[in-house]
Design an enzyme around this catalytic site. Structure first.
Site, PDB file in Angstrom:
ATOM      1  N   LYS A  22       0.835  -1.214   0.000  1.00  0.00           N
ATOM      2  CA  LYS A  22       0.000   0.000   0.000  1.00  0.00           C
ATOM      3  C   LYS A  22       0.863   1.254   0.000  1.00  0.00           C
ATOM      4  O   LYS A  22       0.632   2.185  -0.773  1.00  0.00           O
ATOM      5  CB  LYS A  22      -0.897  -0.009   1.227  1.00  0.00           C
ATOM      6  CG  LYS A  22      -1.553   1.337   1.570  1.00  0.00           C
ATOM      7  CD  LYS A  22      -2.247   1.264   2.906  1.00  0.00           C
ATOM      8  CE  LYS A  22      -2.851   2.602   3.312  1.00  0.00           C
ATOM      9  NZ  LYS A  22      -1.839   3.585   3.758  1.00  0.00           N
ATOM     10  N   ASN A  23       1.857   1.301   0.857  1.00  0.00           N
ATOM     11  CA  ASN A  23       2.656   2.509   1.013  1.00  0.00           C
ATOM     12  C   ASN A  23       3.668   2.708  -0.107  1.00  0.00           C
ATOM     13  O   ASN A  23       4.355   3.738  -0.133  1.00  0.00           O
ATOM     14  CB  ASN A  23       3.370   2.498   2.373  1.00  0.00           C
ATOM     15  CG  ASN A  23       2.399   2.677   3.524  1.00  0.00           C
ATOM     16  OD1 ASN A  23       1.320   3.242   3.352  1.00  0.00           O
ATOM     17  ND2 ASN A  23       2.772   2.184   4.697  1.00  0.00           N
ATOM     18  N   CYS A 117      -5.828   8.580   8.924  1.00  0.00           N
ATOM     19  CA  CYS A 117      -5.966   8.110  10.300  1.00  0.00           C
ATOM     20  C   CYS A 117      -5.638   9.219  11.297  1.00  0.00           C
ATOM     21  O   CYS A 117      -4.685   9.973  11.113  1.00  0.00           O
ATOM     22  CB  CYS A 117      -5.041   6.916  10.546  1.00  0.00           C
ATOM     23  SG  CYS A 117      -5.486   5.440   9.623  1.00  0.00           S
ATOM     24  N   ARG A 122       0.605  15.295  11.646  1.00  0.00           N
ATOM     25  CA  ARG A 122       1.525  14.972  10.564  1.00  0.00           C
ATOM     26  C   ARG A 122       1.512  16.132   9.575  1.00  0.00           C
ATOM     27  O   ARG A 122       0.943  16.054   8.498  1.00  0.00           O
ATOM     28  CB  ARG A 122       1.128  13.653   9.887  1.00  0.00           C
ATOM     29  CG  ARG A 122       1.243  12.459  10.818  1.00  0.00           C
ATOM     30  CD  ARG A 122       1.021  11.150  10.106  1.00  0.00           C
ATOM     31  NE  ARG A 122      -0.373  10.944   9.801  1.00  0.00           N
ATOM     32  CZ  ARG A 122      -0.850   9.840   9.203  1.00  0.00           C
ATOM     33  NH1 ARG A 122      -0.016   8.886   8.839  1.00  0.00           N
ATOM     34  NH2 ARG A 122      -2.137   9.700   8.959  1.00  0.00           N
ATOM     35  N   ASP A 306       4.266   1.412  12.117  1.00  0.00           N
ATOM     36  CA  ASP A 306       3.107   0.701  11.585  1.00  0.00           C
ATOM     37  C   ASP A 306       2.981  -0.729  12.102  1.00  0.00           C
ATOM     38  O   ASP A 306       1.989  -1.396  11.805  1.00  0.00           O
ATOM     39  CB  ASP A 306       3.159   0.681  10.049  1.00  0.00           C
ATOM     40  CG  ASP A 306       2.626   1.967   9.436  1.00  0.00           C
ATOM     41  OD1 ASP A 306       2.127   2.826  10.185  1.00  0.00           O
ATOM     42  OD2 ASP A 306       2.709   2.115   8.200  1.00  0.00           O
ATOM     43  N   ARG A 398      -8.679  -0.037   4.123  1.00  0.00           N
ATOM     44  CA  ARG A 398      -7.733   0.933   3.570  1.00  0.00           C
ATOM     45  C   ARG A 398      -6.359   0.306   3.355  1.00  0.00           C
ATOM     46  O   ARG A 398      -5.600   0.780   2.504  1.00  0.00           O
ATOM     47  CB  ARG A 398      -7.588   2.141   4.499  1.00  0.00           C
ATOM     48  CG  ARG A 398      -8.799   3.077   4.513  1.00  0.00           C
ATOM     49  CD  ARG A 398      -8.494   4.331   5.314  1.00  0.00           C
ATOM     50  NE  ARG A 398      -7.270   4.929   4.835  1.00  0.00           N
ATOM     51  CZ  ARG A 398      -6.323   5.417   5.626  1.00  0.00           C
ATOM     52  NH1 ARG A 398      -6.463   5.371   6.943  1.00  0.00           N
ATOM     53  NH2 ARG A 398      -5.241   5.964   5.118  1.00  0.00           N
TER      54      ARG A 398
END
Length: 419
Positions: A22-23, A117, A122, A306, A398
């Site tokens: 995903k990232n 989230c 951030r 994470d 997600r």
């Protein structure tokens, strides 16, 4: 609406394959904006965030086609609306990654301040300062970043804090900037390296791959290419922790152990027997209860934030005390109260969770509060006695591709139901 229901007590056993990261895929899709012609992105996971990013690009005018479940074709030659509206991107922080590509190729961008989230502050100030150093004029008003530049120019920019998306945004922007750009204090995560490799495949000139200093020589044009997204190391780590917590024995294929060195070290400390090949990881707990492990999160190559929530769930049923220290996000212990509802003994002291492992957790109704918190609740549900319900599962979707299907392949009793 949907919820996930888990009947716990089944050790995970068997093998699965990891999905694309995903990232990694989100910045790669965004970076496709700078290419001329068509790029084919392979090993794309079916996730809500990916669907949102695809939708965003289509709204801009990108010709985007999902060929099958894992391949996406992208041509961004005729963008007519270089804008990321709030309505589209309110659930996804990665929308900020459209800023650099649009600005460097089209000279203008209007991006809603990102959502995602609620795990802490951030800010995107590093993104904006870096682009301003390249010559962009930026204002922030009414919740939007409005940026313009006739041309971006290379610069020497030191990021005051390590930021993954900041590194990615500035890296993409620099590929078409005039002259040389030197970025210092860059993130070095595998996902950043994957993006760098994609850009190089398109013709970018980048030195220092995988180091904190990236040197980019701007080029006049990048050309679409084929690229295969790396495996999702966080998904792999999540399933390994789930297997360890349940005393199971699993193998994950299409997994790169080099991307999980610190996580594998912690799992071995917890008592897991781990063997690896170049593209698979096997874990065997031999039915034993895990040992407690202390965790300190920090930027790559240290322990990833994470994976913090997942190890909290493992430590909750480990044989002793542990301390989990979260050094990156000030609001990333929201899963702790849900674990306590299931019988965990955990106290929060500042940025530390002090955990006394218990023999058994008990099934209970729980609510996911963010993406990785949802993973910790799934793990807790797998080991708990009785039935666990998880609500607000849109967070899970997600970042985890068909998580219940993969867990059922491993012998779990988990299902998605309407309510």
């Amino acid at each position: 609406m949907e919820k996930i229901v888990i009947n716990g007590g089944h050790p995970l056993k068997g093998s699965i394959s990891a999905s694309g990261a995903k990232n990694a895929v989100l910045p790669i899709i965004a970076a496709s904006i700078v290419g001329t012609g068509t790029s084919i992105i392979k090993n794309v996971p079916h996730l809500d965030d990916v669907t949102t990013m695809n939708t965003l690009l289509i709204q801009m005018g990108v010709n985007l086609t999902v060929n099958d479940t894992t391949n996406v074709e992208i041509c961004a030659d005729n963008i007519h609306t270089p804008r990321a509206p709030y309505e589209t991107v309110k659930t996804m922080r990665a929308s900020i990654l459209a800023l650099g590509p649009l600005l460097t190729k089209y000279g203008t961008a209007e991006i809603s301040l990102p959502g995602g989230c609620a795990i802490g502050a951030r800010p995107v100030d590093i993104h904006l300062k870096g682009l301003e150093a390249m010559g962009a004029k930026i204002i922030v008003e009414n919740g939007y970043i409005i940026a313009k530049a006739e041309r971006l120019y290379g610069c020497h920019f030191h990021m005051e804090k390590v930021t993954v998306t900041g590194t990615e945004n500035l890296l993409i922007a620099a590929t078409l900037a005039k002259g040389e750009t030197v970025l210092e204090n860059c993130a070095t995560e595998p996902e950043v390296i994957d993006l760098t490799n994609y850009l190089i495949n398109m013709g970018a000139k980048i030195e220092g791959i995988g180091t904190p200093t990236l040197k980019i020589q701007g080029v006049e044009q990048l050309v679409g290419c084929e690229h295969t997204v790396i495996p999702d190391r966080i998904e792999v780590g999540t399933f390994l922790v789930a297997a360890a917590a349940t005393g199971g024995e699993i193998t994950i294929n299409n997994a790169n152990p080099d991307d999980l060195v610190v996580v594998l070290k912690k799992l071995r400390q917890a008592g897991a027997i781990i063997t690896t090949t170049k593209d698979s990881i096997s874990l065997n707990m031999h039915g034993k209860r895990p040992k407690p492990v202390n965790i300190n999160t920090a930027p790559h190559p240290n322990f990833p934030t994470d994976m913090q929530a997942q190890f909290c769930a493992l430590n909750a049923i480990a044989s002793g005390y542990s301390i989990v220290t979260e050094n990156l996000f000030e609001n990333r212990f929201m899963h702790i109260n849900e674990l306590i509802r299931m019988g965990a003994e955990i106290k929060i002291a500042g940025n530390q969770a002090i955990i006394n492992g218990v023999k058994n957790l008990n099934g209970a109704p729980t609510t996911a509060t963010d993406l990785r918190a949802s993973a910790s609740l799934v793990i807790a549900g797998l080991v708990a006695e009785g039935t666990t319900e998880i609500f607000d599962i849109h967070f899970i979707d997600r970042g985890y591709e068909v998580i219940e299907e993969k867990l059922n392949q491993l012998g779990a009793d988990i299902k998605r139901v309407n309510f």
